[in-house]
Design an enzyme around this catalytic site. Structure first.
Site, short mmCIF file in Angstrom:
data_model
loop_
_atom_site.label_atom_id
_atom_site.label_comp_id
_atom_site.label_asym_id
_atom_site.label_seq_id
_atom_site.Cartn_x
_atom_site.Cartn_y
_atom_site.Cartn_z
CG LEU A 175 -2.34 -15.57 16.08
CD1 LEU A 175 -1.58 -14.76 15.06
CD2 LEU A 175 -3.14 -16.67 15.41
N GLY A 176 -0.67 -16.92 20.37
CA GLY A 176 0.36 -17.50 21.22
C GLY A 176 1.72 -17.48 20.55
CD GLU A 220 3.46 10.25 4.28
OE1 GLU A 220 3.76 11.44 4.38
OE2 GLU A 220 3.89 9.53 3.38
CB THR A 254 11.70 13.02 5.61
OG1 THR A 254 10.29 13.09 5.80
CG2 THR A 254 12.36 12.73 6.95
CD GLU A 255 16.55 18.48 4.42
OE1 GLU A 255 16.39 19.06 3.34
OE2 GLU A 255 17.23 18.97 5.37
NE ARG A 278 -1.22 2.27 2.97
CZ ARG A 278 -0.37 3.17 3.45
NH1 ARG A 278 0.03 4.20 2.72
NH2 ARG A 278 0.11 3.03 4.68
CG PHE A 328 6.85 13.36 -1.86
CD1 PHE A 328 6.18 14.20 -2.74
CD2 PHE A 328 6.92 13.72 -0.53
CE1 PHE A 328 5.59 15.37 -2.30
CE2 PHE A 328 6.35 14.90 -0.08
CZ PHE A 328 5.67 15.72 -0.96
CD1 TRP A 366 13.98 8.25 8.24
CD2 TRP A 366 13.76 6.13 7.54
NE1 TRP A 366 14.59 7.43 9.17
CE2 TRP A 366 14.47 6.13 8.77
CE3 TRP A 366 13.51 4.90 6.90
CZ2 TRP A 366 14.92 4.95 9.37
CZ3 TRP A 366 13.96 3.74 7.49
CH2 TRP A 366 14.65 3.77 8.71
#
Length: 393
Positions: A347-348, A372, A137-138, A95, A134, A171
């Site tokens: 689910l253990g 975001e 971010t730095e 996604r 895109f 990132w």
């Protein structure tokens, strides 16, 4: 049947969807079942993004899904949200690819680019032939992009003057795979956007490894060392942080839907396991403590999905506001993470293997919760809205 006894759609939310929306959802759900679910455990374990999915997702019609013209699908906000939910039920990394490609890179070009830029890039990006990213971010400017240190300075004079780009980003999803990077940099006029083709001298994208989250995706460190660009690289209509923020809001909207897909998949895995796993001579689902966990998960999934749908209707009506997106991103990701973690407990010990999805979803959602806009950022956006007071600084 949705809404029937035994169904997880207790509120019968499907009744709020049109036939076209339901058909689109089923189409994307089938794709997820056939192409993502059988392979996601190995993609995640091997930490690879399946590049071959890009044209398939283009053919599915989910790249730049909410955009019109230039080969873009031109679907509604609700339809895009439903697609995001179904894809993230497969994996957040898949996604995220759709979000970075469509909500961020393609939206930036569609909203702020020239006619020539739109014609050059958007049709092939919508088809999945080309990948975009895109770069905002730095390393030292995540939640505060106004503090970015990446710069673009004029190179020459007159109409033919180009630009020289210097700095670093971190990132950045898909950067090492991208054919074009949408890069935001500080200029003498403020923040501007640039289209930087892959392979431009001075541009280096390095995948960040190893990761404990989003392993079926790619995030990179990107450096720009004297990257020379022509005048055609500038996104002419993008001036100031309003431009990248408009793209971020598109991505945040999709996240509000997508997180509910990860939550639903975690819940369904836990429910199936609990009804088939015997302990003390009866199914786990027959115990009060297990039923409480399942009910709490379902309540949050139904509430979060209804919230996402409400946002979609507002968006399609042209009435959606940034603080509403912040509320949904903050709530839905936070609750999806809680659902995934709770599902793992049912689910253990088996829940820590890749045979079951909840812990994989929980690991991914740690990233979704951060990117975001962190919880803190969205809290302050909402705090500013309800008090009228700025608390970021």
């Amino acid at each position: 049947m949705s809404g029937a006894p035994g169904s997880s759609d207790v509120l019968h939310l499907d009744a709020l969807l049109s036939e076209e929306e339901l058909a689109l959802r089923e189409k994307v759900r089938d794709f997820t079942d056939q192409r993502i679910r059988p392979n996601i455990a190995s993609w995640y374990e091997e930490a690879v993004f399946p590049r071959e999915l890009a044209p398939e997702l283009g053919e599915l019609g989910v790249l730049g899904m909410h955009l019109s013209g230039y080969g873009c699908p031109g679907r509604t906000a609700v339809e895009y949200g439903l697609a995001a939910l179904e894809l993230e039920a497969g994996d957040s990394g898949i996604r995220t690819f759709v979000s970075v490609q469509g909500s961020l890179a393609m939206t930036a070009i569609h909203k702020w680019g020239s006619e020539e830029q739109k014609e050059e890039w958007l049709p092939r990006m919508a088809a999945g032939e080309l990948i975009g990213c895109f770069a905002l971010t730095e390393p030292t400017a995540g939640s505060d992009p106004s503090s970015m240190t990446t710069t673009a300075r004029r190179d020459g004079t007159g109409d033919d003057a180009g630009w020289v780009l210097d700095g670093a980003k971190r990132w950045i999803g898909l950067a090492s795979l991208a054919d074009v990077l949408v890069v935001w940099a500080m200029t003498d006029d403020g923040v501007r956007g640039f289209l930087v083709p892959a392979g431009t001298p001075g541009l280096v994208a390095t995948p960040i490894e190893p990761k404990l989250s989003m392993r079926a995706s790619v995030q990179c460190d990107v450096t720009f060392d004297g990257v020379r660009l022509g005048p055609e690289a500038l996104l002419p209509a993008a001036l100031g942080l309003r431009a990248p923020f408009s793209c971020l809001n598109e991505a945040r909207y999709g996240i509000a839907w997508g997180a509910m897909g990860a939550a639903r998949d975690s819940y369904e895995a836990a429910l199936e396991y609990a009804t088939g796993r015997l302990q003390f001579d009866k199914p786990l689902a027959g115990y009060q403590l297990t039923q409480e966990k399942l009910v709490n998960m379902l309540v949050e999934i139904q509430k979060g999905t209804l919230l996402a749908l409400h946002l979609g209707r507002l968006k399609d009506a042209g009435k959606l506001r940034p603080e509403q997106i912040s509320l949904a991103k903050l709530n839905n990701v936070r609750e999806a993470l809680a659902v995934a973690r709770e599902a793992r407990t049912i689910l253990g010990g088996n829940g820590i293997t890749l045979d079951y999805p909840p812990l994989r979803h929980a690991n991914n959602l740690e990233s979704v919760r951060t990117y975001e806009g962190t919880d803190e950022v969205h809290t302050l956006i909402l705090g500013r809205y309800i008090t009228g007071l700025q608390a970021f600084r």
